[in-house]
Scaffold this active site. Structure first.
Site, short mmCIF file in Angstrom:
data_model
loop_
_atom_site.label_atom_id
_atom_site.label_comp_id
_atom_site.label_asym_id
_atom_site.label_seq_id
_atom_site.Cartn_x
_atom_site.Cartn_y
_atom_site.Cartn_z
N ASN A 117 -22.73 20.49 29.05
CA ASN A 117 -23.37 20.58 27.70
C ASN A 117 -22.14 21.24 26.98
O ASN A 117 -22.06 22.66 27.09
CB ASN A 117 -24.60 21.28 27.60
CG ASN A 117 -25.21 21.50 26.18
OD1 ASN A 117 -24.40 20.91 25.27
ND2 ASN A 117 -26.37 21.92 25.77
N ARG A 159 -24.23 15.84 27.72
CA ARG A 159 -25.20 15.93 26.66
C ARG A 159 -24.14 15.53 25.41
O ARG A 159 -23.08 16.28 25.27
CB ARG A 159 -25.83 17.24 26.63
CG ARG A 159 -26.40 17.24 25.04
CD ARG A 159 -26.75 18.68 24.85
NE ARG A 159 -27.60 18.52 23.66
CZ ARG A 159 -27.65 19.66 22.82
NH1 ARG A 159 -27.06 20.66 23.17
NH2 ARG A 159 -28.34 19.48 21.77
N HIS A 183 -33.06 16.56 19.70
CA HIS A 183 -33.87 16.94 20.92
C HIS A 183 -34.42 15.86 21.59
O HIS A 183 -35.49 16.06 22.22
CB HIS A 183 -34.97 17.74 20.34
CG HIS A 183 -34.52 19.20 19.73
ND1 HIS A 183 -34.98 19.95 18.81
CD2 HIS A 183 -33.59 20.27 20.29
CE1 HIS A 183 -34.40 20.93 18.32
NE2 HIS A 183 -33.62 21.22 19.36
N ARG A 220 -32.09 28.12 10.46
CA ARG A 220 -32.17 26.96 9.63
C ARG A 220 -33.34 26.79 8.85
O ARG A 220 -34.49 27.06 9.17
CB ARG A 220 -32.05 25.87 10.48
CG ARG A 220 -30.68 25.62 11.18
CD ARG A 220 -30.53 24.20 12.02
NE ARG A 220 -30.04 24.53 13.35
CZ ARG A 220 -30.09 23.86 14.38
NH1 ARG A 220 -31.02 22.69 14.41
NH2 ARG A 220 -29.81 24.40 15.35
N GLU A 229 -34.19 19.72 29.79
CA GLU A 229 -33.12 18.91 29.41
C GLU A 229 -32.20 18.60 30.29
O GLU A 229 -31.66 17.26 30.43
CB GLU A 229 -32.43 19.18 27.97
CG GLU A 229 -33.37 19.33 27.01
CD GLU A 229 -33.16 19.94 25.78
OE1 GLU A 229 -33.17 21.07 25.94
OE2 GLU A 229 -32.77 19.18 24.65
#
Ligand code: ADP
Length: 404
Positions: A7, A91, A180, A241, A385
């Site tokens: 990743n 990823r 996601h 965010r 993940e």
């Protein structure tokens, strides 16, 4: 087969080496400050101590070189040589409309990913640098791209279009993509598996609540809506965010504060969410809970506003699917924050949801937290993940081998 999961960010690279048969993590680690002074690699073999080494990593190729060095090291390594790494799973944040599934990486695929760069200018170029660094150092090892956006590509037009002139979609592909996806797919599949049911027969809402957060509606095994949009800024209030805001706020604040639109968006990405709402207390939910308990009113308001927004999305997606069978909480906050889960579920009493407080008192475990007579099954399912990427990588590599 051992699968290396990568990743890669602009200045960091996270990795895990996973044995695809046992699905055990053999080792994991993180390269930080790549291309910046003070770069370091932290490596942890399974069951061993974390070791941090300050090493010079002027670029990502150097970082991958150190990852291989650590994985094959005599003391902290877990394999004898590079030959024991059968495949690499990467990823990739944005696959645009080009990728509805994971793919084996070829030159053509790399070009297509590059074409999505303007949709995720902070992430995709960095992801690609990671792919190229691995290609350089492991040219004969097959590699697979797993996209954050792919699972959401089944959304119908009515869910992914914005109420903007259609030409922006046609010209620039401005639409909802969602992120996601690997987690929403993994968690909804696991929920069905744990219930002994076919995902195709269920209406599932997945609440991925971490620092970044999103909700998705998974109907009959397919994503039909999700809260993140063209970028990961839309949707829920997150750690830093803003989530959904009136778009007119951007020019309003730009005007008042003498900022450019880009600068306001930067505030929306990095200084908003529960961090901004709490007046700067923290983006971490543990700190916020502590501050709130100590009487900090803004921290309390931040948490209250956050859970209210999650509950609103669950309500919206129940309407979108004309019902819900399962709600699954996942990611840092969803897996560990008992109060947050309880608060969200309190809003959902009208759905006939009842929570078993004792079951909900657990953290980080696969567990059903609703009572047996609850009309909707509420579950906590830790996401993974990296494992999902390793599984996809194995699946595609086996397909390639079969074809040969
Ligand atoms: P991301 O991957 O988006 O960076 P994570 O999924 O790691 O985020 O979630 C980070 C959040 O999870 C933090 O706000 C943190 O407060 C919360 N969290 C992690 N562990 C716990 C815990 N044991 N109790 C409560 N909250 C936790």
């Amino acid at each position: 087969m051992n699968i290396l999961v990568i990743n890669c960010g602009s200045s960091s690279l996270k990795y895990q080496l996973i044995d695809s048969e046992s699905e055990n993590v053999l080792a994991k680690g993180l390269c930080e400050r790549i291309g910046i002074d003070g770069s370091a690699i932290t490596h942890q073999p399974a069951g061993g101590e974390k070791v941090t080494s300050k090493v010079d990593m002027p670029n990502h190729t150097a970082a991958v070189k150190y990852v291989i060095e650590k994985l094959t090291d005599e003391k902290v390594g877990v394999v004898k040589s590079l030959d024991e790494i059968g495949a690499v799973g990467h990823r990739i944040v944005h696959g645009g409309e080009k990728f509805a599934k994971s793919v084996v990486i070829t030159d053509e695929v790399l070009k297509a990913i590059e074409e999505c760069n303007d949709l995720a200018p902070l992430h995709n170029p960095a992801n690609l640098i990671g792919v190229n660094a691995c290609k350089e150092l492991m040219p004969s090892v097959p590699m697979v791209a797993v996209f954050d956006t792919a699972f959401h590509q089944t959304m119908p037009k009515k869910a992914y279009l914005y109420g903007l002139p259609y030409e922006y979609y046609e010209k620039y592909k401005v639409r909802r993509y969602g992120f996601h996806g690997t987690s929403h797919d993994f968690v909804s599949a696991r929920a069905a598996e744990l219930l002994g049911k076919d995902r195709k027969d269920l209406k599932i809402i997945v609440c991925h609540l971490g620092n970044g957060a999103s909700v998705s509606a998974v109907k009959n095994g397919e994503c039909v809506d999700t809260s993140m949009g063209l970028t990961p800024l839309e949707g829920l209030i997150m750690g830093t965010r803003s989530g959904d805001i009136d778009p007119a706020i951007v020019s309003f604040i730009a005007d008042k504060e003498g900022m450019s639109a880009d600068e306001v968006i930067n505030v929306c990405n990095k200084k908003s969410g529960v961090l901004g709402l709490s007046g700067g207390v923290s983006s971490d939910f543990r700190d916020l809970a502590k501050a709130s308990e100590e009487g900090n009113e803004k921290a309390a308001v931040a948490l209250e506003t956050w859970s209210y927004h999650v509950a609103k999305y669950v309500g919206a997606y129940t309407a979108a699917m004309n019902g819900v069978d399962v709600i699954a909480f996942t990611a840092g906050v969803g897996e560990n924050n008992i109060d947050a889960r309880e608060e969200i579920c309190e809003y959902l009493g009208y759905l006939g949801i009842a929570i078993d407080k004792e079951a909900n008192a657990k953290r980080g475990e696969e567990i059903t937290i609703s009572t047996p007579d609850s009309k909707v099954t509420v579950m906590v399912i830790p996401t993974n993940e990296e494992l999902a990427i390793a599984r996809e990588t194995l699946r595609l590599c086996l397909c390639v081998i079969k074809k040969q």
